[in-house]
Design an enzyme around this catalytic site. Structure first.
Site, PDB file in Angstrom:
ATOM      1  N   GLN A 129     -13.980   2.919   1.911  1.00 54.07           N
ATOM      2  CA  GLN A 129     -13.430   2.521   0.610  1.00 54.07           C
ATOM      3  C   GLN A 129     -13.182   3.754  -0.253  1.00 54.07           C
ATOM      4  O   GLN A 129     -14.057   4.617  -0.387  1.00 54.07           O
ATOM      5  CB  GLN A 129     -14.388   1.559  -0.109  1.00 54.07           C
ATOM      6  CG  GLN A 129     -13.784   1.004  -1.399  1.00 54.07           C
ATOM      7  CD  GLN A 129     -14.640  -0.053  -2.070  1.00 54.07           C
ATOM      8  OE1 GLN A 129     -15.764  -0.329  -1.642  1.00 54.07           O
ATOM      9  NE2 GLN A 129     -14.126  -0.645  -3.129  1.00 54.07           N
ATOM     10  N   ASP A 132       0.840  -1.194   0.000  1.00 51.28           N
ATOM     11  CA  ASP A 132       0.000   0.000   0.000  1.00 51.28           C
ATOM     12  C   ASP A 132       0.882   1.253   0.000  1.00 51.28           C
ATOM     13  O   ASP A 132       1.871   1.341   0.725  1.00 51.28           O
ATOM     14  CB  ASP A 132      -0.910  -0.009   1.239  1.00 51.28           C
ATOM     15  CG  ASP A 132      -2.045   0.993   1.129  1.00 51.28           C
ATOM     16  OD1 ASP A 132      -3.204   0.568   1.077  1.00 51.28           O
ATOM     17  OD2 ASP A 132      -1.743   2.215   1.115  1.00 51.28           O
ATOM     18  N   HIS A 146      -7.030  -5.711   2.518  1.00 47.14           N
ATOM     19  CA  HIS A 146      -5.872  -5.134   3.204  1.00 47.14           C
ATOM     20  C   HIS A 146      -5.278  -6.228   4.093  1.00 47.14           C
ATOM     21  O   HIS A 146      -6.001  -6.835   4.890  1.00 47.14           O
ATOM     22  CB  HIS A 146      -6.286  -3.971   4.114  1.00 47.14           C
ATOM     23  CG  HIS A 146      -6.842  -2.772   3.400  1.00 47.14           C
ATOM     24  ND1 HIS A 146      -6.081  -1.659   3.113  1.00 47.14           N
ATOM     25  CD2 HIS A 146      -8.087  -2.502   2.935  1.00 47.14           C
ATOM     26  CE1 HIS A 146      -6.836  -0.748   2.503  1.00 47.14           C
ATOM     27  NE2 HIS A 146      -8.055  -1.240   2.384  1.00 47.14           N
ATOM     28  N   VAL A 194     -10.869   3.290  -3.247  1.00 46.36           N
ATOM     29  CA  VAL A 194     -10.576   2.770  -4.586  1.00 46.36           C
ATOM     30  C   VAL A 194     -11.601   1.683  -4.889  1.00 46.36           C
ATOM     31  O   VAL A 194     -11.685   0.681  -4.153  1.00 46.36           O
ATOM     32  CB  VAL A 194      -9.141   2.203  -4.676  1.00 46.36           C
ATOM     33  CG1 VAL A 194      -8.893   1.644  -6.074  1.00 46.36           C
ATOM     34  CG2 VAL A 194      -8.105   3.274  -4.330  1.00 46.36           C
ATOM     35  N   ASN A 244     -12.790  -2.821   3.074  1.00 41.71           N
ATOM     36  CA  ASN A 244     -13.699  -1.685   3.199  1.00 41.71           C
ATOM     37  C   ASN A 244     -14.687  -1.757   2.036  1.00 41.71           C
ATOM     38  O   ASN A 244     -14.284  -1.778   0.868  1.00 41.71           O
ATOM     39  CB  ASN A 244     -12.921  -0.371   3.148  1.00 41.71           C
ATOM     40  CG  ASN A 244     -11.971  -0.222   4.332  1.00 41.71           C
ATOM     41  OD1 ASN A 244     -12.272  -0.680   5.437  1.00 41.71           O
ATOM     42  ND2 ASN A 244     -10.821   0.398   4.111  1.00 41.71           N
ATOM     43  N   HIS A 283     -10.442  -4.993  -2.854  1.00 43.25           N
ATOM     44  CA  HIS A 283      -9.112  -5.313  -2.349  1.00 43.25           C
ATOM     45  C   HIS A 283      -9.171  -5.731  -0.892  1.00 43.25           C
ATOM     46  O   HIS A 283      -9.976  -5.222  -0.114  1.00 43.25           O
ATOM     47  CB  HIS A 283      -8.154  -4.123  -2.512  1.00 43.25           C
ATOM     48  CG  HIS A 283      -8.693  -2.815  -2.028  1.00 43.25           C
ATOM     49  ND1 HIS A 283      -9.610  -2.074  -2.741  1.00 43.25           N
ATOM     50  CD2 HIS A 283      -8.458  -2.124  -0.889  1.00 43.25           C
ATOM     51  CE1 HIS A 283      -9.906  -0.972  -2.068  1.00 43.25           C
ATOM     52  NE2 HIS A 283      -9.229  -0.989  -0.933  1.00 43.25           N
TER      53      HIS A 283
HETATM   54  P1  DGP Z   1      -9.540   1.671   0.631  1.00 44.17           P
HETATM   55  O1  DGP Z   1      -9.558   2.912   1.447  1.00 44.17           O
HETATM   56  O2  DGP Z   1      -9.971   0.427   1.407  1.00 44.17           O
HETATM   57  O3  DGP Z   1     -10.265   1.822  -0.683  1.00 44.17           O
HETATM   58  O4  DGP Z   1      -8.006   1.397   0.315  1.00 44.17           O
HETATM   59  C1  DGP Z   1      -7.360   1.874  -0.804  1.00 44.17           C
HETATM   60  C2  DGP Z   1      -5.891   1.799  -0.529  1.00 44.17           C
HETATM   61  O5  DGP Z   1      -5.201   1.909  -1.766  1.00 44.17           O
HETATM   62  C3  DGP Z   1      -5.361   2.891   0.375  1.00 44.17           C
HETATM   63  O6  DGP Z   1      -4.869   2.315   1.573  1.00 44.17           O
HETATM   64  C4  DGP Z   1      -4.232   3.532  -0.416  1.00 44.17           C
HETATM   65  C5  DGP Z   1      -3.987   2.561  -1.546  1.00 44.17           C
HETATM   66  N1  DGP Z   1      -3.622   3.167  -2.802  1.00 44.17           N
HETATM   67  C6  DGP Z   1      -4.314   4.121  -3.470  1.00 44.17           C
HETATM   68  N2  DGP Z   1      -3.680   4.434  -4.614  1.00 44.17           N
HETATM   69  C7  DGP Z   1      -2.581   3.636  -4.667  1.00 44.17           C
HETATM   70  C8  DGP Z   1      -1.527   3.496  -5.610  1.00 44.17           C
HETATM   71  O7  DGP Z   1      -1.465   4.161  -6.661  1.00 44.17           O
HETATM   72  N3  DGP Z   1      -0.551   2.592  -5.323  1.00 44.17           N
HETATM   73  C9  DGP Z   1      -0.586   1.823  -4.177  1.00 44.17           C
HETATM   74  N4  DGP Z   1       0.415   0.955  -3.988  1.00 44.17           N
HETATM   75  N5  DGP Z   1      -1.571   1.936  -3.266  1.00 44.17           N
HETATM   76  C10 DGP Z   1      -2.553   2.832  -3.512  1.00 44.17           C
END
Ligand code: DGP
Length: 113
Positions: A93, A30, A101, A95, A86, A99
């Site tokens: 959430q 992340d 975590h 994205v 999430n 996914h």
């Molecule tokens: P959520 O809030 O559950 O939708 O988690 C999305 C996660 O994705 C958040 O912890 C940050 C991560 N994230 C967002 N954009 C990127 C990215 O471009 N690269 C990586 N490695 N993680 C990302």
């Protein structure tokens, strides 16, 4: 299904620190870690969120969870880790590509905030 940043990571159009990949899923660190270990495990199939998964996704969802277990073992996390999903904006959430975590390396409180 709308495109997300995770689709670009799957296609290797933007970089990510990948820790595991197979035909069905990808796992990467992340970018905004909430614990010393924070890995995201995503299906390559672009399911926006768990609520939109269907019965057809049963094997895929099981695959993600079992891979989370394997990745945790490969990272030496022992049995001290948390898996979180999430679902929806109000649950945190951001994205909209399903996914898991995988978090480890610090104490976790319950209930989560
Ligand atoms: P959520 O809030 O559950 O939708 O988690 C999305 C996660 O994705 C958040 O912890 C940050 C991560 N994230 C967002 N954009 C990127 C990215 O471009 N690269 C990586 N490695 N993680 C990302």
């Amino acid at each position: 299904m709308s495109e997300t940043i995770f689709s670009k990571i799957i296609r290797k159009e933007i970089p990510a620190d990948i820790v595991y990949e197979d035909d069905l899923c990808l796992a990467f660190k992340d970018v905004n870690p909430q614990a010393p270990t924070h890995v995201l495990i995503i299906p390559k199939k672009p399911i926006p969120k768990l609520a939109e998964a269907t019965d057809e996704d049963q094997a895929l969802l099981g695959h993600l969870l079992l891979k989370a277990r394997e990745i945790a073992a490969s990272l030496g996390l022992g049995d001290a880790y948390r898996i979180a999903i999430n679902n929806g904006e109000q649950a945190g959430q951001t994205v909209f590509h399903l996914h898991l975590h995988l978090l480890a390396g610090r104490p976790f409180s319950w209930p989560p905030g």
